[in-house]
Design an enzyme around this catalytic site. Sequence first.
Site, mmCIF file in Angstrom:
data_model
loop_
_atom_site.group_PDB
_atom_site.id
_atom_site.type_symbol
_atom_site.label_atom_id
_atom_site.label_comp_id
_atom_site.label_asym_id
_atom_site.label_seq_id
_atom_site.Cartn_x
_atom_site.Cartn_y
_atom_site.Cartn_z
ATOM 1 N N ASP A 10 -15.638 -13.290 13.920
ATOM 2 C CA ASP A 10 -16.624 -13.130 12.856
ATOM 3 C C ASP A 10 -17.998 -13.232 13.498
ATOM 4 O OD1 ASP A 10 -14.779 -12.868 10.758
ATOM 5 O OD2 ASP A 10 -14.511 -15.036 10.665
ATOM 6 N N GLU A 129 -9.196 -9.353 0.311
ATOM 7 C CA GLU A 129 -9.507 -10.788 0.250
ATOM 8 C C GLU A 129 -8.913 -11.318 -1.049
ATOM 9 O OE1 GLU A 129 -13.777 -11.017 0.482
ATOM 10 O OE2 GLU A 129 -13.828 -10.273 2.548
#
Lengths: 283, 216
Positions: A10, A129
């Site tokens: 990330d 998600e």
Amino acid sequence: MNVRIIPRLDIKGPNLVKGIHLEGLRVLGKPEAFARYYYENGADELFFQDTVASLYDRNSLHDIITLTAREIFIPLTVGGGLRTIQDIRDVLRAGADKVSINTAAIKNPAFIREAALKFGSSTIVVAIEAIRQQNGEYLAYTDNGREHTGIEVLSWARQVEELGAGEIVITSVDREGTGLGFDVELTRMVAEQVGIPVIAHGGASSPEDIARAVTAGKADAVAVSSILHYDYITHQQHAGNYEKEGNTSFLTSGRGFNKIKPCTLQDIRGKLISEKIPTRSTI
Amino acid sequence: MKKKVVIVDYQLGNLFSVKQALLNVGLDVVISSQADDINDADAVVLPGVGAFADAMSNLAKMGLVDPLKNYIAGGKPFMGICLGLQLLFTNSEEFGDSKGLDIIPGTVKKFKPSPEFPVLKVPQISWNQIGKPEGRSWDDSPLGESKEGEYMYFVHSYYVEPQDHKVALTETTYGDVKYVSSILKKNIFACQFHPEKSAEEGLKIYKRWALNNQLI
């Protein structure tokens, strides 16, 4: 299918970061260094996510991708803020092999089909998600689990496949960064819904968790971050050449990963092999 | 003077990683859609990701079908990767029946679940092993430095079935299908896997290919 182990990086600006539930990001160091280390230690692929792209509506990883792709010869998937065919073309040109899309797919599902036709299904990964609701149902979110869509995850997974996606990465936002283990039930439900490979993401705290995501969760691949990042940082600190640019005090305080057992790619690979899970191994 | 390797750009698939791999082994690389560049090349690489029919229609639209066939017939080194392997075949069962370049007699088939593997995931996106077909040595091939059972990176829904099994250089098993995962026939080397995505073991293949063909 041989299970792939995919370190997930990330990224925020020039830094590798890590959060909990995709939020509260902390800087860990330079993504290029982590990428190189994982490549040398046998990663099957790498997954780069621009964590702030959604806020600015653009992906800003092009330079990092190009630097990485010049010397790292495994597949690179890039996600975050990819909204148009041109956005996808740009990151592929910068050196990505696959792209991961979420928000743009949910806003306009036909975008998946358009992208798959243009670049080939195997280039298009759709990220879902998921957040578990009180009634046990899973709903899809966007923007790091912030934006509610009301879309039910399993039917969305089926639709994503029909539209031509080559893979699905399913993130349990509830588990992400917590080290509570993958949401095996979520992974299994999605993996059984579709005929395309499914990558489990969110919550890995140990090699045992990862093996479980494959055996009980039926995942075809696992995306892992905290356990590998924390191990790398610890190694670098021991080696005495860690660049103190990140906010790493939480590591030494023990708050950051009390449930997370840092381990190496080899540890994970060894665990899979010992459980007789087919995976790439040295011969 | 460095030899000129042309990567054929027919607007399907990512050329960046193939280019990086060729640069990495010390070759000069030109990415081109021009027939003249193919004619003049010291070596040609045909990559490709995507649909067989689209690929053939792009090659036809860009006027590259005959230049490619002529180039290969001329005997200079040629490497096909992934779709670039499949396109060499007679036809593909994708969308009924699509015609290929018909340089290697045979067909391209789709992975299908079987009674033994009812949940075969397609595409195969995975590292998988390459093995030697019975009686086949790799010594004279781009796999001269590779080990039996080496893992390579695969992404595909279709696989090739050559009429003449003698062209098979490697075999790979997915589900219960044992298929030809690379071929070698005179100047043609083509593989289903992506050596440019198969870490250092993949780069060895590029290097050996370049050395065997005296490109470096």
